[in-house]
Design a protein around this motif. Sequence first.
Motif, mmCIF file in Angstrom:
data_model
loop_
_atom_site.group_PDB
_atom_site.id
_atom_site.type_symbol
_atom_site.label_atom_id
_atom_site.label_comp_id
_atom_site.label_asym_id
_atom_site.label_seq_id
_atom_site.Cartn_x
_atom_site.Cartn_y
_atom_site.Cartn_z
ATOM 1 N N MET A 115 0.810 -1.214 0.000
ATOM 2 C CA MET A 115 0.000 0.000 0.000
ATOM 3 C C MET A 115 0.849 1.273 0.000
ATOM 4 N N PRO A 139 -1.241 2.421 -3.680
ATOM 5 C CA PRO A 139 -2.504 3.164 -3.665
ATOM 6 C C PRO A 139 -2.824 3.919 -2.388
ATOM 7 N N LEU A 140 -2.221 3.605 -1.261
ATOM 8 C CA LEU A 140 -2.553 4.386 -0.063
ATOM 9 C C LEU A 140 -1.649 5.598 0.112
ATOM 10 N N PRO A 145 -4.294 9.030 -7.019
ATOM 11 C CA PRO A 145 -5.700 9.452 -7.077
ATOM 12 C C PRO A 145 -6.641 8.349 -6.614
ATOM 13 N N LEU A 146 -7.740 8.754 -6.000
ATOM 14 C CA LEU A 146 -8.699 7.784 -5.442
ATOM 15 C C LEU A 146 -9.193 6.824 -6.503
ATOM 16 N N LYS A 147 -9.446 7.346 -7.706
ATOM 17 C CA LYS A 147 -10.005 6.492 -8.756
ATOM 18 C C LYS A 147 -8.921 5.840 -9.596
ATOM 19 N N GLY A 148 -7.694 5.926 -9.154
ATOM 20 C CA GLY A 148 -6.625 5.229 -9.830
ATOM 21 C C GLY A 148 -6.171 5.915 -11.096
ATOM 22 N N ARG A 149 -5.248 5.292 -11.790
ATOM 23 C CA ARG A 149 -4.740 5.843 -13.042
ATOM 24 C C ARG A 149 -5.228 5.015 -14.217
ATOM 25 N N GLY A 150 -6.439 4.459 -14.112
ATOM 26 C CA GLY A 150 -6.994 3.697 -15.224
ATOM 27 C C GLY A 150 -6.681 2.221 -15.168
ATOM 28 N N GLU A 151 -6.037 1.745 -14.101
ATOM 29 C CA GLU A 151 -5.713 0.318 -14.029
ATOM 30 C C GLU A 151 -6.972 -0.536 -14.024
ATOM 31 N N ARG A 152 -8.047 -0.003 -13.429
ATOM 32 C CA ARG A 152 -9.262 -0.813 -13.314
ATOM 33 C C ARG A 152 -9.948 -1.005 -14.663
#
Lengths: 163, 206
Positions: A115, A139-140, A145-152
Amino acid sequence: MVELSVLQERFGSGITEHVFRDNRRVDVPAAVLFDVLSGLKTDFGFSVLIDLTAVDWLEYEGATDRFTVVYLLLNMDSGERLTVQTALNLPNPTLTSVYSLWKAADWMEREVFDMFGITFTGHPDLRRILMPEEFDAFPLRKDYPLKGRGERHNFPVITRSGS
Amino acid sequence: MAVGLPENIFITKLDAAANWARSNSLWPMPFATACCGIELMATAASRHDLARFGAEVMRFSPRQCDLLIVAGRVVMKMLPVLQRIWLQMPEPKWCISMGACACSGGVFDTYAVVQGVDRFIPVDMYVPGCPPRPEQLLAAVIEMQAKVRRTGTVMGREFAIRDTPVGPTPFDMDERYRIQDANLVQLGGFSAAATGTALKGPANHG
């Protein structure tokens, strides 16, 4: 009860103490952290590592260091609890693993590594534990950014005719 | 010359006969990852009794199933598992996306949670709710049966023509700007506000 003066005498005067109600917190420089924890376990009876976690102080008002790593210890004989914490900074935040003292540190250190990107030298198997292996961010950390960098969204799309 | 049919024989199309059999024996694959899974269990249990619609045979092997019920949020680490399960299911197969999280990510708009499984696998039916009541899932199963009867063919020809992903586009533009800003801040230390305005040109949807 571990007196602060005893710790200071043995591990140097860089150790400070904060008390809030019945919680005692000992701040230790990262250089002597392993010696302090080792001494607390062998000589002061702190046989259980309750938790090991970290805090990111980025953009926090009045903060001087980027990370704090927190160790919560318990003495099973006297019931005494102690919080030991140490400050770390970028780049390359590194500590010595306490896996050799408490086996419980195994997954906790992996989680902190996953994290926050804090590495623990001497850990037998320092891999990511929560995020996928190929994930390359921490990520912590507060600059993630809370919504990530597009990994999802980075997965192949399966269509009807393709399956 | 009309020939009278013997008793217990009727004439139909092969497609309709296959659809009749398939729609009344949907075998669900429960992909239950969160609280929707509890409602899914309640749907199958005695009070709501999914068996009334022939869909009570919950199989835990995808090889024996033809209805994937995605119940609950799907995280990044779980999505390859879900896709593999979908690919392992034999044709003909259908998919129900149950609950807000499976349909759209729900309240979990974070870095690890997939924002709707329909971005990555085909979905036939959406069940809204957080979590949906068992009655809603029952309604979806009944609707699923109607869809099978309406569109099904004996050789599964209807699946070959659906070759574009259903559901919303993988990115909305706001999210795209956020990702670009975050990447630029990461790389070069630009300020997010400045790059955000610079990038808002006639960008094409990805």
